[in-house]
Scaffold this motif. Structure first.
Motif, PDB file in Angstrom:
ATOM      1  N   VAL A 287       0.842  -1.200   0.000  1.00 44.92           N
ATOM      2  CA  VAL A 287       0.000   0.000   0.000  1.00 44.92           C
ATOM      3  C   VAL A 287       0.877   1.250   0.000  1.00 44.92           C
ATOM      4  O   VAL A 287       0.640   2.210  -0.733  1.00 44.92           O
ATOM      5  N   LYS A 288       1.928   1.242   0.802  1.00 37.65           N
ATOM      6  CA  LYS A 288       2.856   2.378   0.870  1.00 37.65           C
ATOM      7  C   LYS A 288       3.619   2.525  -0.450  1.00 37.65           C
ATOM      8  O   LYS A 288       3.816   3.640  -0.937  1.00 37.65           O
ATOM      9  N   ALA A 289       4.032   1.420  -1.050  1.00 39.61           N
ATOM     10  CA  ALA A 289       4.745   1.471  -2.327  1.00 39.61           C
ATOM     11  C   ALA A 289       3.867   2.083  -3.414  1.00 39.61           C
ATOM     12  O   ALA A 289       4.330   2.902  -4.215  1.00 39.61           O
ATOM     13  N   LEU A 290       2.591   1.712  -3.439  1.00 33.14           N
ATOM     14  CA  LEU A 290       1.655   2.276  -4.410  1.00 33.14           C
ATOM     15  C   LEU A 290       1.498   3.775  -4.188  1.00 33.14           C
ATOM     16  O   LEU A 290       1.544   4.559  -5.128  1.00 33.14           O
ATOM     17  N   ALA A 291       1.335   4.193  -2.935  1.00 35.17           N
ATOM     18  CA  ALA A 291       1.153   5.608  -2.625  1.00 35.17           C
ATOM     19  C   ALA A 291       2.384   6.427  -2.996  1.00 35.17           C
ATOM     20  O   ALA A 291       2.267   7.510  -3.584  1.00 35.17           O
TER      21      ALA A 291
END
Length: 116
Positions: free
Chosen positions: A102-106
């Motif tokens: 989720v953090k990588a996508l953001a």
């Protein structure tokens, strides 16, 4: 009234805070499954999806359950949103923790030009 799971409690808490600060901006919604990650930018006023991307869309390479694949989805989504004229969104992580995929996508969406 049934007791809510921790995931559902987080989802409600995130959505409530998100509505308070949205200010008419579209929502970048993320869903993470065991195999794939999905993201879409939604205009809640009209109830329409502006742009979407996932590890299942054409052009995605390799397995979908990696941070690299999530970053590629974020970058693809940012490009699609910019093509439609959207630059500012609010990030809706649902009940998922802001960690890993989720953090990588953001982070990739931010690097691609989305502001949140």
């Amino acid at each position: 009234m049934a007791k809510l799971s921790l995931f559902d409690r987080r989802r409600r808490r995130v959505r409530t805070a998100l509505k308070a600060r949205a200010g008419g901006r579209p929502r970048l919604s993320v869903h993470r499954s065991g195999r794939h990650i999905y993201a879409q930018i939604i205009d809640d006023a009209e109830g329409k999806t502006i742009a979407s991307a996932s590890t299942l869309t054409k052009g995605s390479k390799g397995p979908g359950a990696t941070c690299d694949a999530a970053a590629l989805v974020g970058k693809t989504l940012a490009e699609a949103a910019k093509a439609k004229g959207v630059t500012a969104v609010v990030f809706d992580r649902g009940g998922f923790l802001f960690h890993g995929r989720v953090k990588a996508l953001a982070d990739a969406a931010r690097e691609g030009g989305l502001e949140f």
